[in-house]
Write an enzyme that holds these catalytic residues in place. Sequence first.
Site, PDB file in Angstrom:
ATOM      1  N   HIS A 142      -4.003   0.204  -4.786  1.00  0.00           N
ATOM      2  CA  HIS A 142      -3.666   1.335  -5.654  1.00  0.00           C
ATOM      3  C   HIS A 142      -2.827   0.858  -6.838  1.00  0.00           C
ATOM      4  CE1 HIS A 142      -4.326   4.862  -2.638  1.00  0.00           C
ATOM      5  NE2 HIS A 142      -5.318   4.002  -2.651  1.00  0.00           N
ATOM      6  N   TYR A 160       2.286  13.091  -4.398  1.00  0.00           N
ATOM      7  CA  TYR A 160       3.546  13.592  -3.828  1.00  0.00           C
ATOM      8  C   TYR A 160       3.840  14.923  -4.502  1.00  0.00           C
ATOM      9  CZ  TYR A 160       4.574   8.858  -2.049  1.00  0.00           C
ATOM     10  OH  TYR A 160       4.541   7.654  -1.394  1.00  0.00           O
ATOM     11  N   PRO A 203      10.656   8.755   5.314  1.00  0.00           N
ATOM     12  CA  PRO A 203       9.381   8.125   4.932  1.00  0.00           C
ATOM     13  C   PRO A 203       9.017   8.247   3.452  1.00  0.00           C
ATOM     14  CG  PRO A 203       9.002  10.101   6.268  1.00  0.00           C
ATOM     15  CD  PRO A 203      10.465   9.826   6.312  1.00  0.00           C
ATOM     16  N   LYS A 256       9.126   3.024   2.637  1.00  0.00           N
ATOM     17  CA  LYS A 256       9.890   1.778   2.642  1.00  0.00           C
ATOM     18  C   LYS A 256      10.110   1.160   4.035  1.00  0.00           C
ATOM     19  CE  LYS A 256      10.170   1.327  -1.626  1.00  0.00           C
ATOM     20  NZ  LYS A 256       8.906   0.693  -1.943  1.00  0.00           N
TER      21      LYS A 256
END
Length: 391
Positions: free
Chosen positions: A73, A202, A294, A298
């Site tokens: 990505h 997101y 989350p 990471k």
Amino acid sequence: MKRVQVVIIGSGPSGLMLGHILHRAGIETIILESRSQDYVLARVRAGLLEQGTVDLLRDNGLAGRLDREGLIHHGMALAFDGERHRIDLSGLAGGKVVTIYGQTEVTRDLMDARAASGAPTVYEAEAVTPHAFDGEAPRVTYVKDGVTHEIACDFIAGCDGYHGVSRASVPAGAIATYERVYPFGWLGILAEVPPVDHELIYANSPRGFALCTMRSSTRSRYYVQCPLDDRVEDWPDDRFWDEIRRRVDAPTAEALVTGPSFEKSIAPLRSFVAEPLRFGRLFLVGDAAHIVPPTGAKGLNLAMSDVRYLAEGLLEHYGEKSSGGLDAYSGRALDRIWKAVRFSWWMTTMLHRFPDQTAFDQRMQEADLAYLVSSQAAMTSLAENYVGLPV
Ligand code: FAD
Ligand code: DHB
């Protein structure tokens, strides 16, 4: 009493990766894992790998399937206020990319490599206990099939996750902990449907956070923020799909392909750091030492950078007979850990609805997002953290 150079407690990604690097360098290990191999393999968790994690896997001969099946990505999107904004990760972060490849697949590749190497792993080891790690002769005991075993070693690597025995074995006065518990959880599902977009989305919405991610071009992973006391039974698939559609922008909601889920779980969100990471001959690695929420992906990646630092220290100890790398481990790892803790706390704070959020807090969140997508400098900061800070 049996003897190996390094006893590794826990066969999650940290323990398996450390075991693999040490084995390649001719350092003898045994891995002691409390669960069964099938249980560890079935645990659905992370999905997004930083470039540094991929490089570590590749440098250690573990990227065959990852290179064939991983999805690279170059960007991701933030959705808020009815709009979707793409962040050009690789353009802003010097060409670095992220790779979608499930933690279950990483774990499978590592387990296959360990089986091929012949190095031992004891699954369903009960009552694993580290002893005398503050002296020169540490030992680890465990019970298998009703028989107690004892292993002498040079070092113990505590790779046994947040609930493990390693951190719990350290005397309270020798360890400092820092914690923030967030007042919500993430409900995640896996479904055999194509992802809504080829990149991650997101979303910040008045109904709470949502994340559209994937495991392959035919398998999707979706998350929605939910109250901490919700149970998966409260969330039949129809309710889940309705809810996520209401949290993303209209074109995304329109394009969403739904289908039956085959995995559904709720995870609480927490930031946690223990300091230091070394107690004599015991080292804490990965989730045993730190937890991040989350948001921003990471956790697994931090576990892998810890492993890299500790493996370097152990290789230096056995190869060059120098303790420099082991002495530096805690400081080096914590330096990177705190930056990832900051980033995932910031992403979480910016993207979720907090139950006690005031009108002022709400305006700050909106300003944070509006500034972010209008400023090259702010997007560059997000991108360099998201693809992973230097190891
Ligand atoms: P673990 O995976 O927890 O492994 C520890 C092992 O030790 C386990 O197998 C456990 O059974 C074993 N163990 C425990 N106690 C004992 C004992 N007493 N004796 C012996 N063995 C023991 N991270 C990312 O980087 N990217 C993401 O996209 C991402 N998404 C996530 C999504 C969710 C929903 C969750 C829950 C986590 C996510 N994470 C993500 C975090 C990531 O999964 C963890 O950081 C990672 O699993 C840490 O690996 P570990 O090996 O340190 O610990
Ligand atoms: C995934 C999880 C995350 O927390 C994240 O920020 C990105 C991806 C995932 O499970 O794919």
